[in-house]
Each structure stands twice: as C-alpha cells, then as structure tokens.
Design an enzyme around this catalytic site. Structure first.
Site, PDB file in Angstrom:
ATOM      1  N   GLY A 106       8.698   3.480  -0.165  1.00  0.00           N
ATOM      2  CA  GLY A 106       9.733   4.671   0.006  1.00  0.00           C
ATOM      3  C   GLY A 106      11.238   4.153   0.024  1.00  0.00           C
ATOM      4  O   GLY A 106      11.471   3.003  -0.403  1.00  0.00           O
ATOM      5  N   GLY A 107      11.956   5.179   0.274  1.00  0.00           N
ATOM      6  CA  GLY A 107      13.454   4.525   0.145  1.00  0.00           C
ATOM      7  C   GLY A 107      13.950   3.729   1.199  1.00  0.00           C
ATOM      8  O   GLY A 107      14.924   2.826   1.041  1.00  0.00           O
ATOM      9  N   ASP A 142      10.887  15.048   9.662  1.00  0.00           N
ATOM     10  CA  ASP A 142      10.337  14.579   8.327  1.00  0.00           C
ATOM     11  C   ASP A 142       8.701  15.026   8.264  1.00  0.00           C
ATOM     12  O   ASP A 142       8.198  14.021   7.876  1.00  0.00           O
ATOM     13  CB  ASP A 142      10.625  13.243   8.069  1.00  0.00           C
ATOM     14  CG  ASP A 142      10.602  12.995   6.413  1.00  0.00           C
ATOM     15  OD1 ASP A 142      10.260  14.216   5.623  1.00  0.00           O
ATOM     16  OD2 ASP A 142      10.587  12.242   5.880  1.00  0.00           O
ATOM     17  N   GLY A 174      11.811   1.007   2.648  1.00  0.00           N
ATOM     18  CA  GLY A 174      11.303  -0.034   2.221  1.00  0.00           C
ATOM     19  C   GLY A 174       9.759   0.343   1.719  1.00  0.00           C
ATOM     20  O   GLY A 174       9.255   1.091   1.214  1.00  0.00           O
ATOM     21  N   VAL A 218       5.398  -0.686   2.298  1.00  0.00           N
ATOM     22  CA  VAL A 218       4.176  -0.721   3.513  1.00  0.00           C
ATOM     23  C   VAL A 218       3.275  -1.711   3.034  1.00  0.00           C
ATOM     24  O   VAL A 218       2.627  -1.687   2.009  1.00  0.00           O
ATOM     25  CB  VAL A 218       3.641   0.385   3.990  1.00  0.00           C
ATOM     26  CG1 VAL A 218       2.632   0.257   5.171  1.00  0.00           C
ATOM     27  CG2 VAL A 218       4.850   1.498   4.760  1.00  0.00           C
ATOM     28  N   ILE A 252       0.969  -1.190  -0.159  1.00  0.00           N
ATOM     29  CA  ILE A 252       0.073  -0.066   0.010  1.00  0.00           C
ATOM     30  C   ILE A 252       1.023   1.287   0.044  1.00  0.00           C
ATOM     31  O   ILE A 252       0.353   2.302   0.200  1.00  0.00           O
ATOM     32  CB  ILE A 252      -0.921   0.040   1.243  1.00  0.00           C
ATOM     33  CG1 ILE A 252      -0.225  -0.008   2.677  1.00  0.00           C
ATOM     34  CG2 ILE A 252      -2.066  -0.971   1.227  1.00  0.00           C
ATOM     35  CD1 ILE A 252      -0.938   0.035   3.721  1.00  0.00           C
ATOM     36  N   GLY A 253       2.144   1.261   0.167  1.00  0.00           N
ATOM     37  CA  GLY A 253       2.992   2.387  -0.283  1.00  0.00           C
ATOM     38  C   GLY A 253       4.536   1.924  -0.054  1.00  0.00           C
ATOM     39  O   GLY A 253       4.852   0.838   0.255  1.00  0.00           O
ATOM     40  N   LYS A 312       5.664  -2.313   7.888  1.00  0.00           N
ATOM     41  CA  LYS A 312       6.645  -1.736   7.221  1.00  0.00           C
ATOM     42  C   LYS A 312       7.847  -2.460   6.918  1.00  0.00           C
ATOM     43  O   LYS A 312       8.664  -2.474   8.125  1.00  0.00           O
ATOM     44  CB  LYS A 312       6.854  -0.237   7.907  1.00  0.00           C
ATOM     45  CG  LYS A 312       7.996   0.443   7.378  1.00  0.00           C
ATOM     46  CD  LYS A 312       7.902   2.000   7.986  1.00  0.00           C
ATOM     47  CE  LYS A 312       9.137   2.749   7.241  1.00  0.00           C
ATOM     48  NZ  LYS A 312       9.368   4.187   8.140  1.00  0.00           N
TER      49      LYS A 312
END
Length: 676
Positions: free
Chosen positions: A417-418, A536, A420, A422, A414-415, A436
């Site tokens: 990023g840098g 962040d 890993g 999710v 479902i998502g 995650k």
C-alpha cells in the site's frame, strides 16, 4: 351449563362432575367459596371452563390439570395457589387461559411452549419467577401475552421476534434487564406494548419504528440512555407514548410530529435538552403532554396540549416560556437574552486586549509544543535502536525476521500500500508472522513517520478478538516494521473480488464477518477512553482467519478523539467509504466509521462495492426495494427464510448508517445490540 352473574354462594357441588357429556361450564361472577371439585373434568370433553370472580381458593385439582380437551379457561381474580410449572400440563387444543391475580409461583415451564394453539396467555399479578425463555417455543399463534407484575428476571429473549402474530405484549413491573432485542421490529402485528417498570437499559431500538400498527407504547421507569430514536416517528397509529422516568438525552426528534394519531405524550424525568420542535403546533390531535423535569428551553409550541397543560407538566426545565400560567412570557425571555448579550459585548470590549494577548500566547505555546513533538518523533525514528512491546529481544527478532524473509525479498510479499508492504515471515519456532514494513524513513519524510508512530500508539493500547493482534515493532536505520499475527485467508476484498472465493463466504459467514467488524468498532468507540476512530474501514482492511472470523486492521490513520477538542483533520481513508460530511466540515467523529460500516455492510451482502449510494438514499427507499433490486450477491444461492430475515435487518441497518446527517446515524453500540 351457565350460571354466571348471579348471587350463588356456598361450595360448588361435587355432583357437577357427574355430567358425563359436559362441554361448557361457566360459574363466574358469583360468591362460591371453598375448593374446585376434583372431578370437574370427569367427562373428558370439557372445552370451556370459567370460574373467575368468586371466593375460591386452594390448588387446581388434578382432574383439571390433566384435562386435554380444554380450549378456553378463565380462573382470574381468586386465591388459587400452586406451582405454575407443575400444576399445568400440555393442552393441545388450548387457545385462551387467564390465571391473573392469583398466588401461583415457580418458574415458567417449557410445557407452556408446547401449547401450540395458544392465542392468549395472561398470568399477570402472581409470584412467578425466573426467565421467560422456556415459554417462547412453538407459540406461533399467540396474540396476547401478559406476564406483568411478577418477579421475572434476565433479559427479554430475542426469540420473541418469532411470535409474529402478537397483538399485545405486557411485561410491566418485573425485574427484566438488558436491552430490547432488535427482533422486536419483526412484530409488525403488535398494537399494544408495555415494558415499563423494569431495569431495561441502553438505547431504545429504532426497530420499534417498524411496528406500524402500534397504538400504545409504554417504556417508562427503566434505565434507557442515549437519544430518542427518530424512527419512532413512523408510528403513525400511535395514540399514547410514555418514555418518562428514564435517562434519555439529546433533543426531542422532530420526527415525532409525524405521529398524527398521538393524543398523549409523556417525556418527563429525563435528561432531554434543546428546544421543543415547532412542528408540534401541527399536531392537532395531541391533547395531553408532560415534559417536566428535563433540560428543555425556549418557547412552548402554540398547541392546545401545551397551552392547557398544568404547570406541573412543564416545571423543572431549564428556561421555558409561553402564554401559560406559571411560565414567563417569551418577550421577557428574549429581553433577558438581549440584555445579557449587551453585557457580554461590553465585557468583551473591555477585555479585548487581554483576550487577544491570551490567544497569541496560546498559539505560540501550541506551535512550540508541536515543533518539539515533531523533533522528538524524528529523533525516535532515526535512533539506531530497537524497541519491543512484548517480552522479546528486539535485536534477535529483527535478525530472525530479516533472515526468514531473505532481507524482505519480493517473493515473501503478500500485500502493499501507500505506507509500505506486508511480508509473511515463518520463524524458526514455526510461528508465522505478518510484517508490515514501512518505506525507508528519513528525517524529511515526516508523514510516513507519523503514520508509523500513530499505528504503534493505537495498537499498543487496544486488545479485542476482532482487531488484528499487534506483537511488536522494530525501528532501525535500515528497516522499520510492525509485527502482527498472520491471518491465513487475507483480506475480505480478495474474497469478494474472486468468483470462486466469494462462494466460500456463504450467508452465515458473511453475517458473522459483519458482526465481528461491528464488535471491533463498538469496542473502539465505546470501550476505549478516549474513543478511537479507525477512519479507514473498508473491505481491504478486514482480514479473515482460518475460521473466516473478521479482524479489523491498518490503524495508520486512526484518530484518538480528545475530550474538549474540535478533532479537526484532513480528509483521509479509502475512496467510496468516506463519510460525506468530511468534505465540508473536516471534523472527525465516530459517525465517520458508522458511515464506512454502512458501505461495507452493503458490499458484503451485494458481493461488490455498492457504488454511490447517495442518490438512491435521497428518494423514498426501503430494504424491501433493495431485495427486489437484487441487492443479494447472485453468486450465492438464495438464503433460507431465517437468514433472509437477518439480511433484511442488516440491510435496513446499513441504510440507517448511510444517513447523510451524522446525527441521524446509529452509534456502533446501537448497531452491536442489533446484531445480538
């Protein structure tokens, strides 16, 4: 009938009430004794009644309590007694009433709030108790409110901000506590504000700087901490400012010099430090000052108010100097520092070799310890084992998660990023979790290991309703992942970037989302010790649950601010949200998150990232301009007046958060108070 300002004595004749067309009666400034006649409003048309400055006593007669025709009433400076919540009714035409310096008791009734035409209410110096909340209802025409020297308790109600016609507010000498509501910034007609001698605490809101007509401000003898807000410099009409007998700290803001009408300044008995701004020399109207009992140092300004000040107004500071009786000349001050500097140079020269040896030893020790930590981290990550934070078996959970995601098949992702990806995992118990999963961790991928371990350390020690819940983690040679609660609606960035979803976030939801982020950051900065900086804050790291409640996520680069440490770091975060000072100082503080929140706040209201805000903020800029420039998300209908007022406050607050000088940004605690 006017018989005021004579030497009349005795009791007031009962026959006064027999004047059936009596409209106005003034008995003030005489020597009448006894009680008021019980038929004084028998005519039913009495509009003006004044009996102040006599020797009258007893209760207010029932006849006067029920007199609906009254417009102006003055009963001050007598010995009247009674329950203020019972002895007065609703007076639809009343515009002025003065009950000061009597013996009225009891709590303020909501009845007073129904006197909708009331312009002045003075009930000072009585024995009134309870809260002032019931009073603030429909008094939209109230110009003057004086409840000083009573026994009021509780907080100052934020509903006071609705009384936008107020010119004078005096609450001195009560038992009020809590903070000054930020809604005070809406009282733009206010000219006189006295909240002294209460138990008000925390910060003085910068919103007071909006009160451009204010000429008198007294906040002395409270428990205010933090710094003097620089926004007070906008009070160019102010002639008297008293902030004494508080716990204020930091330096005197130079913006105070903008108060061109200031005549009297009292900052005594605080914890102020640093030098007195030189710009005080240009304040030619300043005639009296008191800065005693702080931690101020250095030369006093070349200004008549300082030169003519008695030594009592300057004493109790760290090391002031100047051409004033009782202070050392600044030449002596400089000379002492020069001599001290020489001694230090000699001392350091003598101890140079020893100091160098100590520094080298410390550097070696730090390098060795860092190496050991690095090796320990590698051992932890590479250990073929399971760990858990809550009471579950790591091995069983691991197997169930792998099974639920079909060995982390892409269809459950479902998502990403840098760090890993999710995944959504529904367990046999029908509990849904967000997993995650990190990239494969090998011994040579120490950066990913650090991020993985950093997030574990941060999340195992914090609990807050607006921070994503962390259930546990698994570390295994095949897969390593973090286990979170699953939030149905996903990230805020998805909503703002989608035409249909953005319309679901009405203005009320957006304000509540920002409030949730504020509460989370306030907790991290001020509720955790040592403080934690997220580093962040962005719309992609704000997740929404089924009720559109905000939850801050992704603590992979969060940093714990260690006491007595410089807290240097590499630049990290999401482009467009990073505080500008990180580019040249590389030092992390809580104000970095404050800047990011300012960007996020504008993004939520605008519906998209505001872009580079620096150029617009460097020129004269107000939130009114922003509204005129269509800062509001055009995908939503215009907000109603009440919501629009809140949005204006948030926009101005966001601008304060984006100040290029970190010291000028508010703290998240201050921001939190403004969202109350």
């Amino acid at each position: 009938m006017y018989v005021s300002d004579n030497n009349l004595s005795g009791i007031i004749p009962y026959g006064v009430g027999n004047f059936f067309k009596l409209i106005s009666l003034d008995l003030s400034n005489n020597q009448f004794t006894g009680y008021l006649p019980h038929n004084i409003c028998q005519s039913g048309s009495l509009t003006y009644f004044r009996a102040s400055e006599n020797n009258l006593l007893g209760q207010i007669p029932q006849d006067l309590r029920d007199c609906k025709s009254l417009i102006r009433v003055r009963l001050e400076k007598k010995q009247f007694i009674g329950n203020i919540s019972e002895d007065f009714g609703v007076y639809p035409n009343l515009t002025f009433i003065d009950l000061s310096q009597n013996k009225f008791y009891g709590e303020i009734s909501s009845t007073w709030g129904r006197c909708s035409r009331l312009g002045t209410l003075n009930a000072s110096r009585n024995n009134i108790t309870g809260s002032m909340v019931p009073l603030i209802q429909n008094l939209i025409e109230l110009h003057e409110l004086d409840l000083s020297s009573n026994h009021l308790t509780g907080g100052i109600p934020k509903e006071l901000g609705k009384l936008t016609s107020l010119n004078k507010l005096v609450l001195i000498g009560n038992k009020l506590s809590g903070v000054i509501p930020h809604e005070f910034g809406l009282l733009t007609q206010l000219e006189h504000l006295d909240l002294s001698t209460n138990s008000l605490c925390k910060s003085i809101p910068g919103e007071l700087g909006n009160l451009s007509r204010l000429h008198y401000l007294n906040l002395r003898n409270n428990q205010f901490t933090r710094e003097i807000p620089f926004q007070l410099g906008n009070l160019i009409q102010l002639s008297e400012l008293d902030l004494s007998h508080n716990l204020l700290k930091g330096e005197i803001p130079s913006q105070i010099c903008k108060m061109e009408s200031l005549e009297y300044l009292n900052l005594s008995y605080n914890n102020l430090s640093g030098f007195i701004p030189r710009c005080f020399e240009d304040m030619h109207g300043l005639s009296r000052i008191d800065i005693s009992y702080n931690g101020l140092q250095g030369p006093i300004p070349n200004n008549n108010a300082f030169r003519d000040a008695p030594i009592e107004a300057l004493q109790g500071n760290k090391e002031l100097c100047g051409n004033v009786s009782g202070l050392p000349p600044c030449s002596a001050f400089i000379s002492r520092r020069h001599i001290l500097g020489k001694r230090l140079v000699i001392s350091f020269a003598a101890l140079g070799a020893l100091a160098l040896l100590i520094v080298v030893t410390i550097m070696f020790f730090c390098f060795w310890r860092k190496k050991q930590e690095l090796q320990n981290e590698r051992r932890i990550v590479n250990k073929d084992n399971f760990f858990s934070v809550l009471n579950f078996d790591g091995k069983i959970l691991f197997e169930e998660i792998v099974s639920a995601t079909e060995n982390f098949d892409a269809k459950y992702c479902i998502g990403s990023g840098g760090f890993g990806s999710v995944y959504k995992a529904q367990l046999l118990s029908e509990v849904i979790l967000a997993i995650k999963k990190s990239h494969s961790l090998h011994s040579n991928e120490i950066n990913d290991q650090k991020e993985f371990l950093n997030e574990i350390r941060a999340l195992t020690e914090i609990r807050h309703r607006n921070i994503v819940k962390f259930f546990g983690f698994c570390v295994y040679s095949q897969h390593s992942f973090l286990v979170y609660e699953y939030l149905e609606r996903g990230s805020l960035s998805i909503f703002l970037g989608n035409e249909a979803l953005a319309r679901e976030l009405d203005w009320g939801k957006r304000l509540n989302i920002l409030k949730g982020v504020v509460e989370a950051l306030s907790y991290l900065h001020h509720g955790c010790f040592p403080p934690i900086v997220h580093r962040d804050i962005s719309s992609k790291n704000v997740l929404l649950d089924s009720d559109y409640e905000a939850h801050v996520s992704d603590f992979g680069i969060a940093k714990v601010l260690k006491p007595d440490s410089s807290n240097w770091t590499q630049v990290a975060g999401t482009y467009g949200y990073i505080a500008p000072e990180l580019a040249y100082t590389m030092k992390v503080t809580e104000k970095c998150d404050v800047y990011s929140f300012g960007v996020l706040a504008l993004e939520v209201i605008k519906g998209k990232h505001p872009g580079d805000v620096s150029p617009s903020l460097s020129s004269p800029f107000t939130w009114e301009n922003m509204l005129l420039n269509n800062v509001l998300d055009q995908r939503l209908p215009p907000p109603p007046p009440t919501i629009q007022d809140q949005l204006m406050v948030v926009i101005k607050l966001a601008i304060d958060c984006l100040d290029s000088n970190p010291k000028c940004r508010p703290t998240m605690n201050m921001v939190s108070y403004l969202f109350m």
